[in-house]
Scaffold this motif. Structure first.
Motif, PDB file in Angstrom:
ATOM      1  N   HIS A 129      -5.187 -16.292  -6.413  1.00  0.00           N
ATOM      2  CA  HIS A 129      -6.865 -16.320  -6.809  1.00  0.00           C
ATOM      3  C   HIS A 129      -7.604 -15.701  -5.772  1.00  0.00           C
ATOM      4  O   HIS A 129      -7.140 -15.605  -4.677  1.00  0.00           O
ATOM      5  CB  HIS A 129      -6.934 -18.040  -6.375  1.00  0.00           C
ATOM      6  CG  HIS A 129      -6.485 -18.528  -7.503  1.00  0.00           C
ATOM      7  ND1 HIS A 129      -5.820 -19.733  -7.341  1.00  0.00           N
ATOM      8  CD2 HIS A 129      -6.081 -18.563  -8.975  1.00  0.00           C
ATOM      9  CE1 HIS A 129      -5.420 -20.465  -8.584  1.00  0.00           C
ATOM     10  NE2 HIS A 129      -5.622 -19.661  -9.294  1.00  0.00           N
ATOM     11  N   LYS A 148      -5.260  -7.223 -11.668  1.00  0.00           N
ATOM     12  CA  LYS A 148      -5.911  -8.494 -12.049  1.00  0.00           C
ATOM     13  C   LYS A 148      -5.651  -8.737 -13.625  1.00  0.00           C
ATOM     14  O   LYS A 148      -5.545  -7.943 -14.422  1.00  0.00           O
ATOM     15  CB  LYS A 148      -7.558  -7.972 -12.306  1.00  0.00           C
ATOM     16  CG  LYS A 148      -8.379  -9.259 -12.510  1.00  0.00           C
ATOM     17  CD  LYS A 148      -9.916  -8.607 -12.669  1.00  0.00           C
ATOM     18  CE  LYS A 148     -10.762  -9.540 -13.341  1.00  0.00           C
ATOM     19  NZ  LYS A 148     -12.044  -9.089 -13.682  1.00  0.00           N
ATOM     20  N   ALA A 150      -6.594 -12.276 -15.210  1.00  0.00           N
ATOM     21  CA  ALA A 150      -7.684 -12.967 -15.691  1.00  0.00           C
ATOM     22  C   ALA A 150      -8.516 -13.433 -14.859  1.00  0.00           C
ATOM     23  O   ALA A 150      -8.636 -13.091 -13.717  1.00  0.00           O
ATOM     24  CB  ALA A 150      -6.505 -14.254 -16.279  1.00  0.00           C
ATOM     25  N   GLU A 151      -9.582 -14.354 -15.542  1.00  0.00           N
ATOM     26  CA  GLU A 151     -10.605 -14.844 -14.841  1.00  0.00           C
ATOM     27  C   GLU A 151     -10.552 -16.278 -14.832  1.00  0.00           C
ATOM     28  O   GLU A 151     -10.178 -16.678 -16.204  1.00  0.00           O
ATOM     29  CB  GLU A 151     -11.991 -14.063 -15.192  1.00  0.00           C
ATOM     30  CG  GLU A 151     -12.250 -12.667 -14.768  1.00  0.00           C
ATOM     31  CD  GLU A 151     -13.605 -12.055 -15.109  1.00  0.00           C
ATOM     32  OE1 GLU A 151     -14.490 -12.780 -15.476  1.00  0.00           O
ATOM     33  OE2 GLU A 151     -13.611 -10.896 -14.827  1.00  0.00           O
ATOM     34  N   GLU A 152     -10.717 -16.962 -14.132  1.00  0.00           N
ATOM     35  CA  GLU A 152     -10.759 -18.552 -14.088  1.00  0.00           C
ATOM     36  C   GLU A 152     -11.664 -19.347 -12.975  1.00  0.00           C
ATOM     37  O   GLU A 152     -11.646 -19.116 -12.120  1.00  0.00           O
ATOM     38  CB  GLU A 152      -9.148 -18.984 -14.101  1.00  0.00           C
ATOM     39  CG  GLU A 152      -8.794 -20.234 -14.030  1.00  0.00           C
ATOM     40  CD  GLU A 152      -7.347 -20.426 -13.907  1.00  0.00           C
ATOM     41  OE1 GLU A 152      -6.782 -21.089 -12.943  1.00  0.00           O
ATOM     42  OE2 GLU A 152      -6.480 -19.876 -14.483  1.00  0.00           O
ATOM     43  N   SER A 153     -11.948 -20.442 -13.526  1.00  0.00           N
ATOM     44  CA  SER A 153     -12.657 -21.294 -12.561  1.00  0.00           C
ATOM     45  C   SER A 153     -11.679 -22.128 -11.977  1.00  0.00           C
ATOM     46  O   SER A 153     -10.794 -22.720 -12.628  1.00  0.00           O
ATOM     47  CB  SER A 153     -13.725 -22.289 -13.332  1.00  0.00           C
ATOM     48  OG  SER A 153     -14.882 -21.566 -13.766  1.00  0.00           O
ATOM     49  N   VAL A 154     -11.686 -22.018 -10.684  1.00  0.00           N
ATOM     50  CA  VAL A 154     -10.651 -22.800  -9.997  1.00  0.00           C
ATOM     51  C   VAL A 154     -11.331 -23.786  -8.687  1.00  0.00           C
ATOM     52  O   VAL A 154     -12.382 -23.474  -8.096  1.00  0.00           O
ATOM     53  CB  VAL A 154     -10.041 -21.769  -8.946  1.00  0.00           C
ATOM     54  CG1 VAL A 154      -9.084 -22.435  -8.013  1.00  0.00           C
ATOM     55  CG2 VAL A 154      -9.244 -20.635  -9.859  1.00  0.00           C
ATOM     56  N   SER A 161     -15.433 -26.109  -8.627  1.00  0.00           N
ATOM     57  CA  SER A 161     -15.098 -25.014  -9.461  1.00  0.00           C
ATOM     58  C   SER A 161     -15.955 -23.881  -9.089  1.00  0.00           C
ATOM     59  O   SER A 161     -17.227 -23.807  -8.992  1.00  0.00           O
ATOM     60  CB  SER A 161     -14.829 -25.384 -10.822  1.00  0.00           C
ATOM     61  OG  SER A 161     -13.841 -26.256 -11.156  1.00  0.00           O
ATOM     62  N   LEU A 163     -15.722 -19.315  -9.846  1.00  0.00           N
ATOM     63  CA  LEU A 163     -15.272 -18.257 -10.732  1.00  0.00           C
ATOM     64  C   LEU A 163     -14.161 -17.387  -9.877  1.00  0.00           C
ATOM     65  O   LEU A 163     -14.598 -17.050  -8.920  1.00  0.00           O
ATOM     66  CB  LEU A 163     -16.388 -17.459 -11.381  1.00  0.00           C
ATOM     67  CG  LEU A 163     -15.456 -16.095 -12.067  1.00  0.00           C
ATOM     68  CD1 LEU A 163     -14.584 -16.692 -13.173  1.00  0.00           C
ATOM     69  CD2 LEU A 163     -16.623 -15.279 -12.706  1.00  0.00           C
ATOM     70  N   ASN A 164     -12.977 -17.331 -10.256  1.00  0.00           N
ATOM     71  CA  ASN A 164     -11.984 -16.529  -9.186  1.00  0.00           C
ATOM     72  C   ASN A 164     -11.319 -15.554 -10.364  1.00  0.00           C
ATOM     73  O   ASN A 164     -11.358 -15.699 -11.657  1.00  0.00           O
ATOM     74  CB  ASN A 164     -10.922 -17.553  -8.740  1.00  0.00           C
ATOM     75  CG  ASN A 164     -11.142 -18.220  -7.524  1.00  0.00           C
ATOM     76  OD1 ASN A 164     -10.792 -17.882  -6.580  1.00  0.00           O
ATOM     77  ND2 ASN A 164     -12.337 -18.999  -7.688  1.00  0.00           N
ATOM     78  N   PHE A 165     -10.847 -14.486  -9.750  1.00  0.00           N
ATOM     79  CA  PHE A 165     -10.160 -13.405 -10.642  1.00  0.00           C
ATOM     80  C   PHE A 165      -8.585 -13.839 -10.101  1.00  0.00           C
ATOM     81  O   PHE A 165      -8.258 -14.241  -9.148  1.00  0.00           O
ATOM     82  CB  PHE A 165     -10.550 -11.924 -10.209  1.00  0.00           C
ATOM     83  CG  PHE A 165     -11.709 -11.495 -10.288  1.00  0.00           C
ATOM     84  CD1 PHE A 165     -12.745 -12.146 -11.505  1.00  0.00           C
ATOM     85  CD2 PHE A 165     -12.306 -10.390  -9.837  1.00  0.00           C
ATOM     86  CE1 PHE A 165     -13.933 -11.853 -11.647  1.00  0.00           C
ATOM     87  CE2 PHE A 165     -13.758  -9.955 -10.251  1.00  0.00           C
ATOM     88  CZ  PHE A 165     -14.436 -10.849 -11.058  1.00  0.00           C
ATOM     89  N   ILE A 166      -7.729 -13.671 -11.178  1.00  0.00           N
ATOM     90  CA  ILE A 166      -6.281 -14.100 -10.936  1.00  0.00           C
ATOM     91  C   ILE A 166      -5.701 -12.779 -10.873  1.00  0.00           C
ATOM     92  O   ILE A 166      -5.709 -11.939 -12.111  1.00  0.00           O
ATOM     93  CB  ILE A 166      -5.780 -14.850 -12.251  1.00  0.00           C
ATOM     94  CG1 ILE A 166      -6.643 -16.085 -12.422  1.00  0.00           C
ATOM     95  CG2 ILE A 166      -4.410 -15.190 -12.013  1.00  0.00           C
ATOM     96  CD1 ILE A 166      -6.794 -16.983 -11.273  1.00  0.00           C
TER      97      ILE A 166
END
Length: 178
Positions: A129, A148, A150-154, A161, A163-166
């Protein structure tokens, strides 16, 4: 799980030692530098009460390490393994930070290689993350060969939470360039 998330690890320049409750003060000495958190989603983690929450999450994860520079025997940062998924043989590496005097010195690639060499004995992919605005860390994980995906709220432990890049590193890709 047939492996330890807190296996002590060591190479020529660093030691990763399982984080313990009594490491708080020494680790906070490193983390109290505002510059470390400038691009991080949680920019106020340099504050003692905010860092305390981060530290509690690290201890509870049972996968956190203090990073010790072998040349000085100083604690220079922290990192961890977390969220092991047996079903798809994946794990996350993250919550990593370093003292600013070690930025750009090769410490991060050395630490991550040590961790990946160990954990790829047991998993097929590593996820990371990275805060959406943390360009420094995005560049660093790209240099490790991460892609990279995905993008997801972590929600970090006890925090809102963000926003993060996975990013992902697959075992076969890692082994083909190691």
């Amino acid at each position: 799980m047939n492996f330890s998330l807190q296996q002590p690890l060591e190479n020529e320049s660093v030691k990763l030692v399982p984080l313990k409750n009594n490491d708080f003060d020494a680790l906070y000495q490193v983390a109290s530098d505002k510059d470390i958190w400038m691009q991080h989603p949680n920019k106020d983690r340099w504050k003692k009460e905010v860092f305390q929450l981060f530290f509690e999450g690290a201890i509870q994860s049972k996968g956190a390490f203090k990073i010790i520079d072998k040349s000085s025997n100083e604690i220079v940062g922290c990192t961890r393994f977390y969220d092991y998924q047996e079903s798809d043989k994946s794990i996350l590496i993250g919550y990593t930070f370093y003292a600013t005097k070690h930025w750009g010195t090769g410490l991060n690639p050395s630490v991550k290689k040590l961790m990946m060499d160990y954990i790829f004995q047991f998993v097929n992919r590593i996820l990371l993350h990275v805060g959406a605005g943390n360009l420094r860390s995005q560049i660093a994980v790209g240099r490790l060969g991460a892609t990279k995906i995905a993008e997801e709220s972590v929600a970090y432990y006890g925090e809102a939470s963000k926003l993060n890049f996975i990013y992902e590193i697959k075992k076969e890709d890692y082994l083909s360039v190691s």
